[in-house]
Design a protein around this motif. Structure first.
Motif: not given
Length: 125
Positions: A41, A43-45, A47
């Protein structure tokens, strides 16, 4: 009447006995999965934030760069509308030509008026 002693009628409180014992391997696996999902989560945020920053920088450079309003999308839109209107005009002109041709080819002849005389019954028949 008999006197009731409150201490003797009360149910003694006991510690509840655990009937279900957790498997330590499953507990550890759950903790690992929770850690992995939190990292994913994060990492996704990160990105998404970098993508938003890039989009903002691109739009800022486009707005400041040329100073023109014309974009490729606008040009495509105008060309599409022009082609559509042109095709409608060509269809309208061809229809006008078709409507005019039959009028020119018609030959109008004046005919003599037809007189209809009523038949009178014969008296001698």
């Amino acid at each position: 009447m008999s006197e009731v002693n409150p201490d003797t009628t009360a149910v003694p409180v006991t510690n509840p006995v655990k009937t279900h014992v957790k498997d330590p391997r499953r507990v550890e696996a759950g903790r690992r999965l929770a850690k992995i999902s939190k990292e994913a989560k994060a990492r996704k945020k990160a990105q998404l934030e970098t993508i938003k920053e890039e989009e903002q920088s691109i739009t800022n450079t486009e707005d400041r760069g040329d100073g023109s309003i014309v974009t490729l999308d606008m040009v495509g839109l105008v060309v599409g509308i022009a082609v559509g209107l042109g095709s409608l005009y060509v269809m309208w002109c061809s229809r006008q030509e078709k409507d005019e041709k039959p009028e020119e080819d018609k030959i109008v002849e004046k005919s003599e008026p037809v007189v209809i005389t009523p038949k009178v019954p014969d008296l001698f028949d």
